[in-house]
Write a protein that holds these residues in place. Structure first.
Motif, PDB file in Angstrom:
ATOM      1  N   LEU A  77      53.368  -6.022 -47.652  1.00  0.00           N
ATOM      2  CA  LEU A  77      52.514  -4.840 -47.721  1.00  0.00           C
ATOM      3  C   LEU A  77      53.341  -3.684 -47.174  1.00  0.00           C
ATOM      4  O   LEU A  77      53.681  -3.658 -45.990  1.00  0.00           O
ATOM      5  CB  LEU A  77      51.238  -5.030 -46.892  1.00  0.00           C
ATOM      6  CG  LEU A  77      50.360  -3.787 -46.740  1.00  0.00           C
ATOM      7  CD1 LEU A  77      49.767  -3.369 -48.078  1.00  0.00           C
ATOM      8  CD2 LEU A  77      49.267  -4.047 -45.716  1.00  0.00           C
ATOM      9  N   MET A  78      53.688  -2.741 -48.047  1.00  0.00           N
ATOM     10  CA  MET A  78      54.605  -1.664 -47.664  1.00  0.00           C
ATOM     11  C   MET A  78      53.936  -0.507 -46.917  1.00  0.00           C
ATOM     12  O   MET A  78      54.589   0.197 -46.169  1.00  0.00           O
ATOM     13  CB  MET A  78      55.307  -1.118 -48.908  1.00  0.00           C
ATOM     14  CG  MET A  78      56.103  -2.146 -49.676  1.00  0.00           C
ATOM     15  SD  MET A  78      57.497  -2.797 -48.762  1.00  0.00           S
ATOM     16  CE  MET A  78      58.539  -1.354 -48.739  1.00  0.00           C
ATOM     17  N   ASN A  79      52.648  -0.289 -47.146  1.00  0.00           N
ATOM     18  CA  ASN A  79      51.976   0.829 -46.469  1.00  0.00           C
ATOM     19  C   ASN A  79      50.931   0.314 -45.482  1.00  0.00           C
ATOM     20  O   ASN A  79      49.763   0.646 -45.535  1.00  0.00           O
ATOM     21  CB  ASN A  79      51.399   1.828 -47.475  1.00  0.00           C
ATOM     22  CG  ASN A  79      50.451   1.206 -48.497  1.00  0.00           C
ATOM     23  OD1 ASN A  79      50.394  -0.002 -48.657  1.00  0.00           O
ATOM     24  ND2 ASN A  79      49.704   2.061 -49.182  1.00  0.00           N
ATOM     25  N   GLY A  80      51.420  -0.473 -44.538  1.00  0.00           N
ATOM     26  CA  GLY A  80      50.573  -1.073 -43.507  1.00  0.00           C
ATOM     27  C   GLY A  80      49.925  -0.069 -42.577  1.00  0.00           C
ATOM     28  O   GLY A  80      48.990  -0.412 -41.853  1.00  0.00           O
ATOM     29  N   GLU A  81      50.401   1.174 -42.601  1.00  0.00           N
ATOM     30  CA  GLU A  81      49.744   2.196 -41.775  1.00  0.00           C
ATOM     31  C   GLU A  81      48.353   2.519 -42.329  1.00  0.00           C
ATOM     32  O   GLU A  81      47.487   3.019 -41.611  1.00  0.00           O
ATOM     33  CB  GLU A  81      50.590   3.472 -41.656  1.00  0.00           C
ATOM     34  CG  GLU A  81      50.835   4.228 -42.945  1.00  0.00           C
ATOM     35  CD  GLU A  81      51.941   3.665 -43.849  1.00  0.00           C
ATOM     36  OE1 GLU A  81      52.125   4.224 -44.948  1.00  0.00           O
ATOM     37  OE2 GLU A  81      52.612   2.685 -43.466  1.00  0.00           O
ATOM     38  N   ASP A  82      48.113   2.211 -43.602  1.00  0.00           N
ATOM     39  CA  ASP A  82      46.832   2.513 -44.244  1.00  0.00           C
ATOM     40  C   ASP A  82      45.966   1.287 -44.505  1.00  0.00           C
ATOM     41  O   ASP A  82      44.784   1.421 -44.831  1.00  0.00           O
ATOM     42  CB  ASP A  82      47.070   3.212 -45.590  1.00  0.00           C
ATOM     43  CG  ASP A  82      47.800   4.534 -45.434  1.00  0.00           C
ATOM     44  OD1 ASP A  82      47.556   5.238 -44.430  1.00  0.00           O
ATOM     45  OD2 ASP A  82      48.626   4.865 -46.303  1.00  0.00           O
ATOM     46  N   TYR A  83      46.566   0.076 -44.394  1.00  0.00           N
ATOM     47  CA  TYR A  83      45.860  -1.156 -44.743  1.00  0.00           C
ATOM     48  C   TYR A  83      46.134  -2.257 -43.722  1.00  0.00           C
ATOM     49  O   TYR A  83      47.188  -2.272 -43.103  1.00  0.00           O
ATOM     50  CB  TYR A  83      46.292  -1.663 -46.138  1.00  0.00           C
ATOM     51  CG  TYR A  83      45.931  -0.695 -47.231  1.00  0.00           C
ATOM     52  CD1 TYR A  83      44.720  -0.783 -47.891  1.00  0.00           C
ATOM     53  CD2 TYR A  83      46.793   0.338 -47.578  1.00  0.00           C
ATOM     54  CE1 TYR A  83      44.372   0.125 -48.880  1.00  0.00           C
ATOM     55  CE2 TYR A  83      46.453   1.255 -48.564  1.00  0.00           C
ATOM     56  CZ  TYR A  83      45.238   1.136 -49.204  1.00  0.00           C
ATOM     57  OH  TYR A  83      44.896   2.044 -50.164  1.00  0.00           O
ATOM     58  N   ASN A  84      45.186  -3.169 -43.596  1.00  0.00           N
ATOM     59  CA  ASN A  84      45.349  -4.366 -42.780  1.00  0.00           C
ATOM     60  C   ASN A  84      45.362  -5.586 -43.679  1.00  0.00           C
ATOM     61  O   ASN A  84      44.694  -5.600 -44.716  1.00  0.00           O
ATOM     62  CB  ASN A  84      44.169  -4.530 -41.804  1.00  0.00           C
ATOM     63  CG  ASN A  84      44.220  -3.559 -40.669  1.00  0.00           C
ATOM     64  OD1 ASN A  84      45.276  -3.307 -40.108  1.00  0.00           O
ATOM     65  ND2 ASN A  84      43.072  -3.011 -40.320  1.00  0.00           N
ATOM     66  N   LEU A  85      46.082  -6.622 -43.253  1.00  0.00           N
ATOM     67  CA  LEU A  85      46.031  -7.914 -43.930  1.00  0.00           C
ATOM     68  C   LEU A  85      45.089  -8.804 -43.144  1.00  0.00           C
ATOM     69  O   LEU A  85      45.181  -8.882 -41.922  1.00  0.00           O
ATOM     70  CB  LEU A  85      47.406  -8.581 -43.954  1.00  0.00           C
ATOM     71  CG  LEU A  85      48.527  -7.876 -44.665  1.00  0.00           C
ATOM     72  CD1 LEU A  85      49.750  -8.782 -44.729  1.00  0.00           C
ATOM     73  CD2 LEU A  85      48.125  -7.466 -46.049  1.00  0.00           C
ATOM     74  N   THR A  86      44.184  -9.473 -43.856  1.00  0.00           N
ATOM     75  CA  THR A  86      43.290 -10.428 -43.216  1.00  0.00           C
ATOM     76  C   THR A  86      43.271 -11.695 -44.049  1.00  0.00           C
ATOM     77  O   THR A  86      43.759 -11.718 -45.182  1.00  0.00           O
ATOM     78  CB  THR A  86      41.852  -9.871 -43.074  1.00  0.00           C
ATOM     79  OG1 THR A  86      41.328  -9.619 -44.383  1.00  0.00           O
ATOM     80  CG2 THR A  86      41.818  -8.595 -42.248  1.00  0.00           C
ATOM     81  N   ASN A  87      42.696 -12.736 -43.503  1.00  0.00           N
ATOM     82  CA  ASN A  87      42.548 -14.022 -44.202  1.00  0.00           C
ATOM     83  C   ASN A  87      43.870 -14.499 -44.798  1.00  0.00           C
ATOM     84  O   ASN A  87      43.920 -14.932 -45.949  1.00  0.00           O
ATOM     85  CB  ASN A  87      41.487 -13.939 -45.302  1.00  0.00           C
ATOM     86  CG  ASN A  87      40.134 -13.528 -44.764  1.00  0.00           C
ATOM     87  OD1 ASN A  87      39.868 -13.677 -43.589  1.00  0.00           O
ATOM     88  ND2 ASN A  87      39.286 -13.009 -45.623  1.00  0.00           N
ATOM     89  N   ILE A  88      44.944 -14.425 -44.014  1.00  0.00           N
ATOM     90  CA  ILE A  88      46.251 -14.865 -44.489  1.00  0.00           C
ATOM     91  C   ILE A  88      46.216 -16.370 -44.742  1.00  0.00           C
ATOM     92  O   ILE A  88      45.707 -17.131 -43.924  1.00  0.00           O
ATOM     93  CB  ILE A  88      47.361 -14.483 -43.491  1.00  0.00           C
ATOM     94  CG1 ILE A  88      47.440 -12.943 -43.402  1.00  0.00           C
ATOM     95  CG2 ILE A  88      48.701 -15.067 -43.893  1.00  0.00           C
ATOM     96  CD1 ILE A  88      48.362 -12.420 -42.340  1.00  0.00           C
ATOM     97  N   SER A  89      46.748 -16.791 -45.860  1.00  0.00           N
ATOM     98  CA  SER A  89      46.700 -18.184 -46.297  1.00  0.00           C
ATOM     99  C   SER A  89      47.510 -19.093 -45.385  1.00  0.00           C
ATOM    100  O   SER A  89      48.614 -18.762 -44.971  1.00  0.00           O
ATOM    101  CB  SER A  89      47.240 -18.314 -47.716  1.00  0.00           C
ATOM    102  OG  SER A  89      47.290 -19.664 -48.094  1.00  0.00           O
ATOM    103  N   PHE A  90      46.928 -20.260 -45.123  1.00  0.00           N
ATOM    104  CA  PHE A  90      47.661 -21.307 -44.416  1.00  0.00           C
ATOM    105  C   PHE A  90      47.833 -22.522 -45.326  1.00  0.00           C
ATOM    106  O   PHE A  90      48.149 -23.607 -44.869  1.00  0.00           O
ATOM    107  CB  PHE A  90      46.931 -21.690 -43.123  1.00  0.00           C
ATOM    108  CG  PHE A  90      46.973 -20.592 -42.099  1.00  0.00           C
ATOM    109  CD1 PHE A  90      48.131 -20.329 -41.387  1.00  0.00           C
ATOM    110  CD2 PHE A  90      45.866 -19.799 -41.869  1.00  0.00           C
ATOM    111  CE1 PHE A  90      48.181 -19.299 -40.455  1.00  0.00           C
ATOM    112  CE2 PHE A  90      45.904 -18.772 -40.942  1.00  0.00           C
ATOM    113  CZ  PHE A  90      47.066 -18.523 -40.230  1.00  0.00           C
TER     114      PHE A  90
END
Length: 163
Positions: free
Chosen positions: A133-146
């Motif tokens: 994710l290149m624009n992490g200042e504007d977005y969050n990552l959630t529910n990352i796969s395991f």
């Protein structure tokens, strides 16, 4: 009909795996630029097949001249980098057959490239593929796969939410 004109743009999106293979946490990618998240948050896939598909509905922003990476802008505005292999910029396009052009509209699962995994490995390069994710200042990552294994275009790697 008019209510569609004023419809709020969806700010969240699911990102599906662009490759079939083994999921690898970004921290375990053997390249400091990715493992230390200098380029952004994400996850990686160690591919077991050559097919690379779009992880999001959106637009192709940039097919790198050396064909080893493709950046996309999801319909929600998130900017995603699919970086096929490590140090593969040195191959100058050898082992990569790109199926899209800058500006193309894509849907999840559309073919972006064929990545000759065996050929790239035979030349001594790692094929592990960071998805960033290149624009992490504007977005969050959630529910990352395991998940241990994922299939291209079908399994969700993470959810992207606007901040």
């Amino acid at each position: 009909m008019l209510k569609n004109l004023f419809k709020k743009k969806d700010t969240n999106a699911d990102l599906v795996s662009p490759l079939t293979g083994k999921v690898v946490p970004l921290e375990e990618v053997p390249d400091q630029v990715f493992s230390q998240k200098m380029m952004g948050e994400g996850i990686a896939v160690d591919p077991t097949s050559n097919l690379v598909v779009s992880p999001v509905d959106g637009e192709v922003v940039d097919v790198f001249k050396t064909k080893h990476a493709i950046s996309l802008r999801a319909d929600n505005g998130a900017e995603i980098l699919v970086h096929m292999g490590l140090e593969t910029v040195e191959l100058n396009g050898e082992g990569f057959e790109i199926k899209v052009n800058n500006g193309d509209k894509v849907k999840k699962g559309d073919n972006l490239a064929d990545f000759d995994v065996e050929s790239v490995k035979a030349k001594g390069y790692k094929t592990i593929t960071p998805i960033i994710l290149m624009n992490g200042e504007d977005y969050n990552l959630t529910n990352i796969s395991f998940a241990e294994e994922v299939k291209a275009g079908s399994e969700i790697l993470f959810h992207i939410e606007a901040k």
